[in-house]
Design a protein around this motif. Structure first.
Motif, PDB file in Angstrom:
ATOM      1  N   SER A   1      -0.165   8.577   6.020  1.00 35.00           N
ATOM      2  CA  SER A   1      -0.183   7.978   7.348  1.00 35.00           C
ATOM      3  C   SER A   1      -0.528   6.500   7.266  1.00 35.00           C
ATOM      4  CB  SER A   1      -1.237   8.684   8.201  1.00 35.00           C
ATOM      5  OG  SER A   1      -1.648   7.882   9.280  1.00 35.00           O
TER       6      SER A   1
ATOM      7  N   TYR B   1      -9.658  10.751   7.730  1.00 39.86           N
ATOM      8  CA  TYR B   1      -9.295   9.606   6.893  1.00 39.86           C
ATOM      9  C   TYR B   1     -10.429   8.581   6.987  1.00 39.86           C
ATOM     10  CZ  TYR B   1      -5.828   6.551   4.623  1.00 39.86           C
ATOM     11  OH  TYR B   1      -5.131   5.760   3.743  1.00 39.86           O
TER      12      TYR B   1
ATOM     13  N   LEU C   1       0.821  -1.204   0.000  1.00 38.99           N
ATOM     14  CA  LEU C   1       0.000   0.000   0.000  1.00 38.99           C
ATOM     15  C   LEU C   1       0.856   1.255   0.000  1.00 38.99           C
ATOM     16  CD1 LEU C   1      -2.617  -1.047   2.709  1.00 38.99           C
ATOM     17  CD2 LEU C   1      -3.049  -0.848   0.261  1.00 38.99           C
TER      18      LEU C   1
ATOM     19  N   HIS D   1      -4.102   8.348  10.686  1.00 40.67           N
ATOM     20  CA  HIS D   1      -4.965   7.273  11.174  1.00 40.67           C
ATOM     21  C   HIS D   1      -5.337   7.485  12.641  1.00 40.67           C
ATOM     22  CE1 HIS D   1      -4.956   3.609   8.427  1.00 40.67           C
ATOM     23  NE2 HIS D   1      -4.206   4.443   7.755  1.00 40.67           N
TER      24      HIS D   1
ATOM     25  N   ASN E   1       1.526   8.056  -2.727  1.00 37.96           N
ATOM     26  CA  ASN E   1       2.440   7.551  -1.709  1.00 37.96           C
ATOM     27  C   ASN E   1       2.861   6.135  -2.114  1.00 37.96           C
ATOM     28  OD1 ASN E   1      -0.503   7.014  -0.394  1.00 37.96           O
ATOM     29  ND2 ASN E   1       0.870   5.323   0.055  1.00 37.96           N
TER      30      ASN E   1
ATOM     31  N   GLU F   1      -5.607   9.985  -5.561  1.00 38.83           N
ATOM     32  CA  GLU F   1      -4.348   9.446  -5.041  1.00 38.83           C
ATOM     33  C   GLU F   1      -4.122   8.033  -5.576  1.00 38.83           C
ATOM     34  OE1 GLU F   1      -3.916  10.318  -0.845  1.00 38.83           O
ATOM     35  OE2 GLU F   1      -2.866   8.415  -0.552  1.00 38.83           O
TER      36      GLU F   1
ATOM     37  N   ASP G   1      -8.534   7.413  -2.780  1.00 43.45           N
ATOM     38  CA  ASP G   1      -7.258   6.697  -2.903  1.00 43.45           C
ATOM     39  C   ASP G   1      -7.485   5.184  -2.992  1.00 43.45           C
ATOM     40  OD1 ASP G   1      -4.747   5.599  -2.651  1.00 43.45           O
ATOM     41  OD2 ASP G   1      -4.470   6.188  -0.555  1.00 43.45           O
TER      42      ASP G   1
ATOM     43  N   PHE H   1     -12.742   5.365   5.983  1.00 45.15           N
ATOM     44  CA  PHE H   1     -12.556   3.984   5.522  1.00 45.15           C
ATOM     45  C   PHE H   1     -13.884   3.280   5.444  1.00 45.15           C
ATOM     46  CE2 PHE H   1      -8.194   4.617   6.838  1.00 45.15           C
ATOM     47  CZ  PHE H   1      -7.449   3.681   6.130  1.00 45.15           C
TER      48      PHE H   1
HETATM   49  O1  LIG Z   1      -2.059   4.797   0.470  1.00 42.47           O
HETATM   50  C1  LIG Z   1      -2.211   5.169   1.613  1.00 42.47           C
HETATM   51  O2  LIG Z   1      -2.592   6.304   1.866  1.00 42.47           O
HETATM   52  C2  LIG Z   1      -1.894   4.220   2.672  1.00 42.47           C
HETATM   53  O3  LIG Z   1      -1.206   3.303   2.407  1.00 42.47           O
HETATM   54  C3  LIG Z   1      -2.407   4.463   4.014  1.00 42.47           C
HETATM   55  C4  LIG Z   1      -2.692   3.233   4.848  1.00 42.47           C
HETATM   56  O4  LIG Z   1      -1.770   2.239   4.719  1.00 42.47           O
HETATM   57  C5  LIG Z   1      -4.039   2.621   4.588  1.00 42.47           C
HETATM   58  O5  LIG Z   1      -4.260   2.361   3.245  1.00 42.47           O
HETATM   59  C6  LIG Z   1      -4.270   1.389   5.386  1.00 42.47           C
HETATM   60  O6  LIG Z   1      -3.641   1.246   6.432  1.00 42.47           O
HETATM   61  O7  LIG Z   1      -5.113   0.598   4.999  1.00 42.47           O
END
Ligand SMILES: O=C([O-])C(=O)C[C@H](O)[C@@H](O)C(=O)[O-]
Ligand SMILES: [Mg+2]
Length: 435
Positions: free
Chosen positions: A332, A158, A108, A360, A280, A257, A232, A160
């Motif tokens: 993050s 952030y 990731l 996070h 990232n 992203e 993202d 999810f």
């Molecule tokens: O692409 C990103 O922003 C990340 O990799 C952030 C974190 O790793 C997130 O995707 C996760 O922890 O699932």
């Protein structure tokens, strides 16, 4: 305060404490977060009695490098950060660690090389050195980095997709509930906004087919008109899909992203859409910058002091972004308050931090600090307390370490695909492009 003598700044003790931190069932394109995630807490003590705290990834490969680095740091000054960097570069650990199918959760955040692993370990030590130095000198870390340019740092909510609880039973319950559709994402965003005052929102995508994720972004745009929105999918889309999404959401996105995987594919998409692309994943090391700049693949780079090599390295990245006209934001992973303080300190010193930082932290119900940092109107105050301005709670650290000790190895290495298999036994990390 009397200025510390050089001899006072010599490291006499380094304590490494791996911990397992509760993590909610957050979904991403590779799977779902495990109930606990490993972090490493670093404590330094100097001859003059100052202490410093650092934090980094705690998976086995990081611990394998951190242990020898900790031993080599004894007798060196906390001011010798260039020496620390050189020392870390010489460390030799497992070279190209990866999960059994060659992809792991670190996918990731782009390539996983030995050099990046070393920089991720070094960053935790650099932060601990700066914290100890700050305590010894009575100065905040930002002063040691050249001084704060702002007195507060903006963070982004952030968002999810998530389940209510982990599929395999354990884990610390929270009261967020599930969020699996546009209404759930908007409700989550409202709670972030009400609780922490965040005014920009990032949705972790790559979980559901793109039309569903576009609908969630549209719903956010309606609920929070004019607010910066980011999506993202961690490289999960084809170039065609990425362009369709960019076209569909062009009027509401602050940036898209990592819609596709790899610099070449990002450049292809970037050339065909006015929507700024951020990353990232394809720019996560200094070596990846020239190709990305030459091909116009990205407009915004997400810094992360962990894997870029520390707070000084973050400032070097910022200088390169200024040079090449790239925007800068901050990435993050799951982290605790020590890293949040380090992010805030360095963010305060970077002139061109153009976007609210990811974090996070609001998802974490546990910490090793005596006091949790408080977001006000979506910002964290920078402050002038010595060092990072945080205090370790030994009882909390010990409790999270006991959890790590008691673990049979299941959670000591982050593995989002393994966590997903507990709900869906046939799950394998999806090949990209997934859609
Ligand atoms: O692409 C990103 O922003 C990340 O990799 C952030 C974190 O790793 C997130 O995707 C996760 O922890 O699932
Ligand atoms: Mg990302």
């Amino acid at each position: 305060m009397v200025a510390p003598r050089p001899a006072d700044l010599v490291v006499t003790e380094v304590r490494l404490t791996p911990v397992l931190v509760a993590d909610p069932p957050l979904l991403n394109t590779q799977g779902v977060h495990q109930p606990y995630t490993p972090r490493l807490i670093i404590e330094l003590v100097t001859a003059g009695g100052a202490t410093g705290l650092g934090e980094t990834y705690g998976d086995t490969a990081y611990l394998d490098l951190a242990r020898p680095l900790a031993a080599d740091l004894i007798g060196r000054s906390v001011t010798d950060l260039n020496g620390l960097a050189a020392l870390a570069e010489r460390m030799r650990g497992p070279s190209e660690p990866a999960g059994p199918d060659g992809v792991d959760a670190a996918g990731l955040r782009g390539v996983r090389t030995a050099g990046k692993l070393r920089r991720s370990v070094r960053s935790g030590f650099e932060v601990a050195c700066l914290d100890a130095w700050g305590h010894a000198a009575g100065l905040p870390v930002h002063a040691l980095l050249g001084g704060a340019l702002r007195d507060r740092v903006a963070y982004s909510a952030y968002l999810f997709y998530r389940w209510e609880r982990h599929p395999d039973g354990p884990g610390e319950p929270d009261d967020w509930g599930a969020a699996l559709d546009p209404a759930g994402i908007v409700a989550q965003a409202r709670r972030f906004a009400d609780r922490h005052g965040f005014t920009s929102f990032k949705l972790k995508g790559g979980v559901f087919p793109p039309d569903q994720e576009c609908a969630a972004i549209r719903a956010l745009a309606e609920a929070f008109p004019g607010r910066p929105l980011r999506l993202d999918p961690n490289g999960a889309w084809s170039q065609r899909t990425a362009l369709q999404v960019a076209d569909e959401l062009a009027d509401v996105l602050e940036y898209l992203e990592d819609p596709v995987s790899g610099t070449e594919a990002m450049a292809h998409v970037a050339a065909r859409t006015p929507v700024p692309l951020a990353t990232n994943m394809c720019v996560t090391t200094f070596e990846e910058i020239p190709e990305a700049v030459a091909s116009g693949a990205v407009r915004i780079v997400l810094s992360d002091h962990h894997y870029w090599g520390g707070l000084h390295a973050t400032r070097e990245l910022a200088a390169l972004c200024r040079t090449f006209g790239l925007g800068l934001a901050m990435h993050s992973n799951t982290h605790l308050g020590i890293s949040l303080a380090a992010m805030t300190q360095v963010a305060a010193t970077v002139p061109n931090l153009d976007h609210a930082c990811d974090t996070h932290y609001p998802w974490q119900t546990e910490d090793v600090l005596t006091e949790r940092p408080t977001f006000r109107a979506g910002h964290l105050d920078v402050g002038d307390a010595p060092g990072l301005g945080v205090t370790l709670d030994r009882a909390r650290l010990a409790a999270l370490h006991r959890r790590w000790l008691a673990d049979d190895g299941r959670y000591r290495d982050r593995d989002d695909a393994a966590a997903m298999r507990r709900a869906d036994p046939g799950w394998t990390t999806p090949a990209v492009p997934r859609w």
